[in-house]
Design a protein around this motif. Sequence first.
Motif, PDB file in Angstrom:
ATOM      1  N   PHE A   1      66.493 -49.710  76.656  1.00  9.45           N
ATOM      2  CA  PHE A   1      65.435 -49.241  75.763  1.00  9.45           C
ATOM      3  C   PHE A   1      65.750 -49.631  74.336  1.00  9.45           C
ATOM      4  O   PHE A   1      66.911 -49.770  73.957  1.00  9.45           O
ATOM      5  CB  PHE A   1      65.296 -47.713  75.835  1.00  9.45           C
ATOM      6  N   GLU A   2      64.706 -49.817  73.541  1.00  8.48           N
ATOM      7  CA  GLU A   2      64.888 -50.056  72.120  1.00  8.48           C
ATOM      8  C   GLU A   2      64.260 -48.903  71.346  1.00  8.48           C
ATOM      9  O   GLU A   2      63.204 -48.395  71.727  1.00  8.48           O
ATOM     10  CB  GLU A   2      64.278 -51.392  71.688  1.00  8.48           C
ATOM     11  N   MET A   3      64.950 -48.464  70.300  1.00 10.08           N
ATOM     12  CA  MET A   3      64.424 -47.407  69.461  1.00 10.08           C
ATOM     13  C   MET A   3      63.461 -48.013  68.450  1.00 10.08           C
ATOM     14  O   MET A   3      63.797 -48.978  67.773  1.00 10.08           O
ATOM     15  CB  MET A   3      65.532 -46.653  68.729  1.00 10.08           C
ATOM     16  N   LEU A   4      62.270 -47.450  68.375  1.00  4.56           N
ATOM     17  CA  LEU A   4      61.257 -47.930  67.449  1.00  4.56           C
ATOM     18  C   LEU A   4      61.238 -47.109  66.169  1.00  4.56           C
ATOM     19  O   LEU A   4      60.939 -47.630  65.097  1.00  4.56           O
ATOM     20  CB  LEU A   4      59.880 -47.877  68.110  1.00  4.56           C
ATOM     21  N   ASP A   5      61.516 -45.826  66.286  1.00  2.00           N
ATOM     22  CA  ASP A   5      61.443 -44.933  65.129  1.00  2.00           C
ATOM     23  C   ASP A   5      62.162 -43.636  65.486  1.00  2.00           C
ATOM     24  O   ASP A   5      62.286 -43.291  66.665  1.00  2.00           O
ATOM     25  CB  ASP A   5      59.979 -44.635  64.778  1.00  2.00           C
ATOM     26  N   GLN A   6      62.596 -42.935  64.451  1.00  2.21           N
ATOM     27  CA  GLN A   6      63.204 -41.628  64.660  1.00  2.21           C
ATOM     28  C   GLN A   6      62.988 -40.806  63.402  1.00  2.21           C
ATOM     29  O   GLN A   6      63.262 -41.274  62.301  1.00  2.21           O
ATOM     30  CB  GLN A   6      64.694 -41.773  64.952  1.00  2.21           C
ATOM     31  N   ARG A   7      62.472 -39.582  63.590  1.00  4.28           N
ATOM     32  CA  ARG A   7      62.179 -38.708  62.462  1.00  4.28           C
ATOM     33  C   ARG A   7      62.591 -37.281  62.780  1.00  4.28           C
ATOM     34  O   ARG A   7      62.530 -36.864  63.925  1.00  4.28           O
ATOM     35  CB  ARG A   7      60.682 -38.723  62.154  1.00  4.28           C
ATOM     36  N   SER A   8      62.975 -36.557  61.733  1.00  4.56           N
ATOM     37  CA  SER A   8      63.350 -35.149  61.892  1.00  4.56           C
ATOM     38  C   SER A   8      62.277 -34.259  61.301  1.00  4.56           C
ATOM     39  O   SER A   8      61.754 -34.534  60.216  1.00  4.56           O
ATOM     40  CB  SER A   8      64.675 -34.868  61.180  1.00  4.56           C
ATOM     41  N   TYR A   9      61.967 -33.191  62.028  1.00 10.15           N
ATOM     42  CA  TYR A   9      61.019 -32.179  61.582  1.00 10.15           C
ATOM     43  C   TYR A   9      61.680 -30.826  61.826  1.00 10.15           C
ATOM     44  O   TYR A   9      61.619 -30.299  62.939  1.00 10.15           O
ATOM     45  CB  TYR A   9      59.703 -32.270  62.364  1.00 10.15           C
ATOM     46  N   GLY A  10      62.368 -30.297  60.827  1.00  4.94           N
ATOM     47  CA  GLY A  10      63.095 -29.042  61.002  1.00  4.94           C
ATOM     48  C   GLY A  10      64.196 -29.231  62.025  1.00  4.94           C
ATOM     49  O   GLY A  10      65.034 -30.118  61.900  1.00  4.94           O
ATOM     50  N   ASP A  11      64.179 -28.416  63.094  1.00  7.07           N
ATOM     51  CA  ASP A  11      65.227 -28.515  64.120  1.00  7.07           C
ATOM     52  C   ASP A  11      64.849 -29.459  65.259  1.00  7.07           C
ATOM     53  O   ASP A  11      65.506 -29.487  66.291  1.00  7.07           O
ATOM     54  CB  ASP A  11      65.572 -27.129  64.674  1.00  7.07           C
ATOM     55  N   THR A  12      63.793 -30.247  65.062  1.00  3.25           N
ATOM     56  CA  THR A  12      63.334 -31.183  66.086  1.00  3.25           C
ATOM     57  C   THR A  12      63.497 -32.623  65.606  1.00  3.25           C
ATOM     58  O   THR A  12      63.073 -32.960  64.501  1.00  3.25           O
ATOM     59  CB  THR A  12      61.850 -30.931  66.427  1.00  3.25           C
ATOM     60  N   VAL A  13      64.110 -33.452  66.439  1.00  2.00           N
ATOM     61  CA  VAL A  13      64.215 -34.883  66.166  1.00  2.00           C
ATOM     62  C   VAL A  13      63.294 -35.594  67.152  1.00  2.00           C
ATOM     63  O   VAL A  13      63.398 -35.398  68.360  1.00  2.00           O
ATOM     64  CB  VAL A  13      65.666 -35.390  66.335  1.00  2.00           C
ATOM     65  N   VAL A  14      62.371 -36.380  66.632  1.00  2.00           N
ATOM     66  CA  VAL A  14      61.438 -37.144  67.462  1.00  2.00           C
ATOM     67  C   VAL A  14      61.883 -38.604  67.451  1.00  2.00           C
ATOM     68  O   VAL A  14      62.003 -39.222  66.399  1.00  2.00           O
ATOM     69  CB  VAL A  14      59.981 -37.014  66.939  1.00  2.00           C
ATOM     70  N   THR A  15      62.141 -39.134  68.648  1.00  2.66           N
ATOM     71  CA  THR A  15      62.582 -40.515  68.803  1.00  2.66           C
ATOM     72  C   THR A  15      61.536 -41.268  69.614  1.00  2.66           C
ATOM     73  O   THR A  15      61.111 -40.809  70.658  1.00  2.66           O
ATOM     74  CB  THR A  15      63.947 -40.563  69.531  1.00  2.66           C
TER      75      THR A  15
ATOM     76  N   ILE B   1      57.656 -44.149  74.736  1.00  4.14           N
ATOM     77  CA  ILE B   1      58.261 -42.853  75.059  1.00  4.14           C
ATOM     78  C   ILE B   1      58.461 -42.080  73.772  1.00  4.14           C
ATOM     79  O   ILE B   1      59.026 -42.591  72.802  1.00  4.14           O
ATOM     80  CB  ILE B   1      59.619 -43.026  75.788  1.00  4.14           C
ATOM     81  N   VAL B   2      57.993 -40.831  73.762  1.00  2.44           N
ATOM     82  CA  VAL B   2      58.157 -39.930  72.629  1.00  2.44           C
ATOM     83  C   VAL B   2      59.093 -38.821  73.095  1.00  2.44           C
ATOM     84  O   VAL B   2      58.734 -38.017  73.939  1.00  2.44           O
ATOM     85  CB  VAL B   2      56.804 -39.338  72.180  1.00  2.44           C
ATOM     86  N   TRP B   3      60.304 -38.804  72.549  1.00  2.00           N
ATOM     87  CA  TRP B   3      61.367 -37.924  73.022  1.00  2.00           C
ATOM     88  C   TRP B   3      61.711 -36.907  71.937  1.00  2.00           C
ATOM     89  O   TRP B   3      62.131 -37.268  70.846  1.00  2.00           O
ATOM     90  CB  TRP B   3      62.567 -38.785  73.345  1.00  2.00           C
ATOM     91  N   GLU B   4      61.535 -35.632  72.249  1.00  2.00           N
ATOM     92  CA  GLU B   4      61.919 -34.550  71.343  1.00  2.00           C
ATOM     93  C   GLU B   4      63.272 -34.011  71.770  1.00  2.00           C
ATOM     94  O   GLU B   4      63.510 -33.775  72.948  1.00  2.00           O
ATOM     95  CB  GLU B   4      60.909 -33.406  71.401  1.00  2.00           C
ATOM     96  N   GLU B   5      64.136 -33.794  70.787  1.00  2.00           N
ATOM     97  CA  GLU B   5      65.481 -33.273  71.076  1.00  2.00           C
ATOM     98  C   GLU B   5      65.961 -32.541  69.828  1.00  2.00           C
ATOM     99  O   GLU B   5      65.381 -32.695  68.744  1.00  2.00           O
ATOM    100  CB  GLU B   5      66.403 -34.450  71.428  1.00  2.00           C
ATOM    101  N   GLY B   6      67.013 -31.758  69.945  1.00  2.00           N
ATOM    102  CA  GLY B   6      67.554 -31.010  68.815  1.00  2.00           C
ATOM    103  C   GLY B   6      68.417 -31.862  67.898  1.00  2.00           C
ATOM    104  O   GLY B   6      68.556 -31.565  66.715  1.00  2.00           O
ATOM    105  N   VAL B   7      69.012 -32.923  68.448  1.00  2.00           N
ATOM    106  CA  VAL B   7      69.834 -33.872  67.682  1.00  2.00           C
ATOM    107  C   VAL B   7      69.404 -35.277  68.100  1.00  2.00           C
ATOM    108  O   VAL B   7      68.817 -35.457  69.162  1.00  2.00           O
ATOM    109  CB  VAL B   7      71.346 -33.679  67.950  1.00  2.00           C
ATOM    110  N   PRO B   8      69.688 -36.292  67.278  1.00  2.00           N
ATOM    111  CA  PRO B   8      69.310 -37.648  67.674  1.00  2.00           C
ATOM    112  C   PRO B   8      69.975 -38.038  68.989  1.00  2.00           C
ATOM    113  O   PRO B   8      71.202 -38.008  69.095  1.00  2.00           O
ATOM    114  CB  PRO B   8      69.811 -38.521  66.518  1.00  2.00           C
ATOM    115  N   PRO B   9      69.186 -38.382  70.021  1.00  2.00           N
ATOM    116  CA  PRO B   9      69.785 -38.774  71.300  1.00  2.00           C
ATOM    117  C   PRO B   9      70.315 -40.202  71.241  1.00  2.00           C
ATOM    118  O   PRO B   9      69.856 -41.017  70.441  1.00  2.00           O
ATOM    119  CB  PRO B   9      68.614 -38.678  72.281  1.00  2.00           C
ATOM    120  N   ALA B  10      71.284 -40.485  72.100  1.00  2.00           N
ATOM    121  CA  ALA B  10      71.769 -41.853  72.242  1.00  2.00           C
ATOM    122  C   ALA B  10      70.689 -42.636  72.990  1.00  2.00           C
ATOM    123  O   ALA B  10      70.159 -42.164  73.992  1.00  2.00           O
ATOM    124  CB  ALA B  10      73.075 -41.876  73.021  1.00  2.00           C
TER     125      ALA B  10
END
Length: 187
Positions: free
Chosen positions: A167-181, A153-162
């Motif tokens: 589910f297990e988080m594999l990675d999380q990165r910020s690109y400007g105002d977008t956080v990809v989890t 699952i590739v989840w885009e959000e404005g802040v890091p989602p809980a």
Amino acid sequence: MRIIGGQFRGLHLAPVGDGDAKAHLRPTSDRVREAIFNLLINGGYGDPVTGARVLDLFAGTGALGLEAISRGAVRAAFVDDGTAARALLRRNIELTRTMGVTDVWRRDATRMGPNRGAGYSLVFLDPPYGKGLGEKALASCVEGGWLAPDALIVWEEGVPPAVPQGFEMLDQRSYGDTVVTMLRPES
């Protein structure tokens, strides 16, 4: 907005301008989309795109799912309940000539209902930011059997989602105002 890689590389998609706030259209920028696919392909997940069945929730223009098809996904289902989004999405499907490998569903992504087919192995989740819709959509997909056991699952959000339970988080990165989890169901 254009397709970044694969067989449709360089193809310009239907213009959205700055988006449509009323319709919650906020297309993923080319730069963020390129970063997402670089992460998918080079992030140690094998090749989650080639041969994938893609579920694009809150699809908007469909750029994420169409990018996946351009790079080897075999089918993409686009879910959006917005009229403006579905019109752009259909235009982009025409531009890419992918009518035979795409489905467009007018549906609330937070109320998916039961899945009558195989689960999806790659899921893009790009809800309107800050409304808690991503969590609801993911719970709905789990309840309805929409996710393959090893789904990415590739989840885009404005802040890091809980990270939701299960589910297990594999990675999380910020690109400007977008956080990809990046998430995966726990085995």
